[in-house]
Design an enzyme around this catalytic site. Sequence first.
Site, short mmCIF file in Angstrom:
data_model
loop_
_atom_site.label_atom_id
_atom_site.label_comp_id
_atom_site.label_asym_id
_atom_site.label_seq_id
_atom_site.Cartn_x
_atom_site.Cartn_y
_atom_site.Cartn_z
CB SER A 128 -0.92 0.01 1.21
OG SER A 128 -1.66 -1.19 1.25
CG ASP B 51 -14.50 -1.13 0.97
OD1 ASP B 51 -14.71 -2.32 0.60
OD2 ASP B 51 -13.65 -0.83 1.82
CG ASP C 74 -10.75 -3.20 2.18
OD1 ASP C 74 -9.59 -2.96 1.76
OD2 ASP C 74 -11.37 -2.47 2.96
CG HIS D 267 -12.68 0.99 4.64
ND1 HIS D 267 -11.95 0.05 3.95
CD2 HIS D 267 -12.04 1.18 5.82
CE1 HIS D 267 -10.89 -0.30 4.67
NE2 HIS D 267 -10.93 0.37 5.82
CB CYS E 299 -9.97 1.97 1.07
SG CYS E 299 -11.34 1.16 0.27
#
Lengths: 371, 676
Positions: B330, B354, B369, B375, B388
């Site tokens: 990430s 999400d 996720d 989220h 995310c």
Amino acid sequence: MRSTGQDQQQVRSVWQKLHIDLPLLIGILSLMTLGCFIVYSAGGQEMDIVYRHGKRLGVAVIVMLFVAQIPPLSYRKWAVPVFVVGVLMLVSVLLFGHVGKGAQRWLDLGVTKFQPSEIMKLVVPIMIAWFISQDNLPVKVFTVIQAFVLVLIPTLLIAKQPDLGTSLLIASSGIFVIFLAGASWKLIAICAGLASAFAPILWMFLMKDYQRQRVMTFLNPEQDPLGSGYHIIQSKIAIGSGGVEGKGWLQGTQSQLEFLPERHTDFIFSVFSEEFGLIGVAVLLAVYLFIVMRGLWIAVNAQHAFTKLLAGSITLTFFVYVFVNIGMVSGLLPVVGVPLPLVSYGGTSMVTLLAGFGMLMAISTHRRFHV
Amino acid sequence: MAPRRVIIRNQTAEANLFARRSFIAFCGVLALLIILFANVFTLQISAYEKYQTRSNSNRIKLLPVAPNRGLIYDRNGVLLADNKPVYSLEIIPEDVKDIKKSVKQVSELLGISEERQDKFFKAIRGKRRFKPVELHSRLSDQQVALFSVNQHKFPGVFVDARLKRYYPFADLTTHNLGYVARINRKDANKLEQQGKAENYAATYGIGKLGIEKYYEDILHGTIGHQEVEINNQGRVVRTLDYTPPIPGKDLTLSLDIELQMIAKRALSGKRGAIVAMDPRSGEVLAMYSNPSYDGNLFVHGISSKNYRNLLNSKDLPLINRSVQGYPPASTVKPFLALTGLEENIITPDTKVWDPGWYQLEGLPNKYRDWKKWGHGWVDLTRAIEQSCNIYFFDLAFKLGITKISTMMENFGFGDYTGIDIHEESKAIMPSVGWKRGRYNKPWYTGETLSVGIGQSYWTVTPLQLTQALTTLVNEGERKVPHLLKATREAVTTEDNTVKYVNKEIVYEAQAPIQLKNSNNWRTVLDAMHSTVQKLGATGHAAFKGSQYDAAGKTGSAQVARIKQDEKYDAEKTEESKRDNAMFIAFAPYEAPEIVVAVAIENVAKGGGATNAAPVARQIMDQYFGDRVITSSAQTQKKNSVSTIVHHGDHNHDNPLVHSQLVNNQQVAPQQQDVSY
């Protein structure tokens, strides 16, 4: 003017009473002095070696002065017996001699060791001069042949030891007597022819391997630069790098750094030319020339055929030393062990040499009284 | 004897004959003397130069004298690479009366092994007797002292000192400095090819890795010569002339050794790397890879046992992890977000739903996720704050691989950064062309989704991360990371004294990244800021209470493939298959002075936020110290005298690194589906 003349007469007579030939003495002493300096330089700059050299020079000079006192014509009485004893000693050297440096040259008498070949250097010219002077000059063919045989006996015996240098000197001392005695040119030409015919026989049968190697090395030293050619190459480098003025006393790199072999003995001329250059060489050769001229002058002025022949032979043999030594270290001649006379460090040969000069002085100073 | 005949002599005729013959003989003498003189004349005049040369080459030898190697300092003048005398025990056989007895006695005194004694006796055979032979190559200080006291008992035995490289910080600096070791045949051949062999005639060692190798030419210096006179046996008689060697230049690195120490402490017991860089200049402040090894071992020739241990250790200490590829996970999301903004795929306000998973139309695979229940609605800032995945799956899908890889290549991913060590890896920036070239297979859309969360084939080096982050915080202005800050140059002042001044190196400016809308920089940087500053965001906990205003991004890279419905539990997973923790950060937010990238392999629990971010925090705490940074740019005064232009010149032929790379495949993953 007159008084000066008288003084000169008196001065001359003082030297004459002492049986000293002054010009010869000056020439000899100047070379000896020079020799001391070069021996110091070549011998690792140690006074020890100079002292030892000086001691030998002293002994040799005393021998010279002693010999000068003996009337030269009296040698004749001793010529034959001494020659015979000398030849016998040479034979016994070959049979029981002491081996030194790979050659039998020394005879051990219990008390001292000595080289009979050194004595023969003087005995042979005396013998031949006596033998030839018995008859009128010019010498006759038959006498020449007999004289040749007499020369050949000791020459071959010494060559067999093997000592090529000395046998060469002895042979030439005899041949000079024959030459000066007026051997006909035709005869000389024949002998020269015979000698060159003899050369291959000498090469094939009489010379030892190391002697042949020396000749080969002489012809092409660069073929084995680190082995047999090393000496002569290093010697030529030493001489050549001296240039006109030389590197200066004690400054010769070839000798000081020990690239030169036999520096204070056989190769002392290389040390001298490296440090003193061409100018030094010219002076040195001039002094030698002076001594030879004085010797020949004494010979010409000697009043008896025997003394004439003897003096001439001694003088010319002396020059052979000079020529062979300088010739070999500068690459003109193969390396044979002959020292540079009056300069090289070395014992026996120096004494013999000065005994010879003693005879020259005797011939020069005794002549007025013994005709 | 025959009776004497009476001879009537013609005295005058005889005298004339003799005089004639004498004259002829004299002429002969004269002729021979002329021959002698002419011969000597030829030698001394005509061939003088030839013999002069030969005489000199007989006696003059040039002995090479090694220059002292330049020293290496950190940015604050702390010595990192020193030249220390090493003492060896030498014996000149010629000067020793009874060599066997002497060697035995001195060995007993100093405790020298039989093995060394045997080696010595082997060595003296065939050597010149006046040349020293080594009995012991490295005496301890105690042995030197003990010998000095007893030296009078051992004529011909002496202690010789030689300068050898010494790294006082040992393993702390090895991956940066590399080390100097004995010139081997390969080095010698190379020097020969480069025409440098002559300059190395007296040199013992050469830089093998890192700075020591990269700046070998500057550090080495120029050989000196001692012209000596030798005799016929090669013994030195005296020195004729001496040309002193020119010592190598000292180097000042941009490294801060204290920061480096913090990095080492923070990584203790872990495998990983930290790179800290000044984004204003590209100066690398700290670069540490754990575990490391002691470069001093190699200076004296490492034993094969020690070397095998290093080579076979499963922790791979020989690898410089700060320049080896890791899946970025990430940490690259801010860069992807920037790409999306720039390509007008998204705006700062674009929202994505999400639900906890993402599915491509018509495909059965569900991309998850890290938060099982999702989220909810996320915009760009929230997507970065919460890392995310669904937002970035969607973004990556819409961008496509080509747009992503083109922009990422602009940030330097998949290429050498140009740092001044040779051990760097390019890592991998996957693209359609790359996959075709590498595997001869087409690119699959599913792979694009993985790329969207920094997985798939994508690997980056911690150094590449700091470089990319530098470009980001500089809003497009690119810097070449570098370790060399300045060289120490001799300068002759007006009063003719020589002074040494640091000569700063100026690095060539890189073409900046130009965005169509430069506001996009701020959008992304703001999101990184709130990632650290906003309560509940992924980077918040680690930087709670810091005195400076930091910004950053976490990352957790999955190393092993997880099946569709399997749940990852670090404690139940084999260590080498556990996740890697990543973190990138910069501070102060307003005017960044430091960017940091952290990679930690196979963490036991948690991810980048709990493992890597605290490490970055320690580095920054050390960097800022007690300084309270509020806002406004800190300007630092710099005096730089400079002309040297730095080019990234890479020569990746180090076999050690290559062989290690093969072993290190675990760091470069095949394909991952999920990122936390």
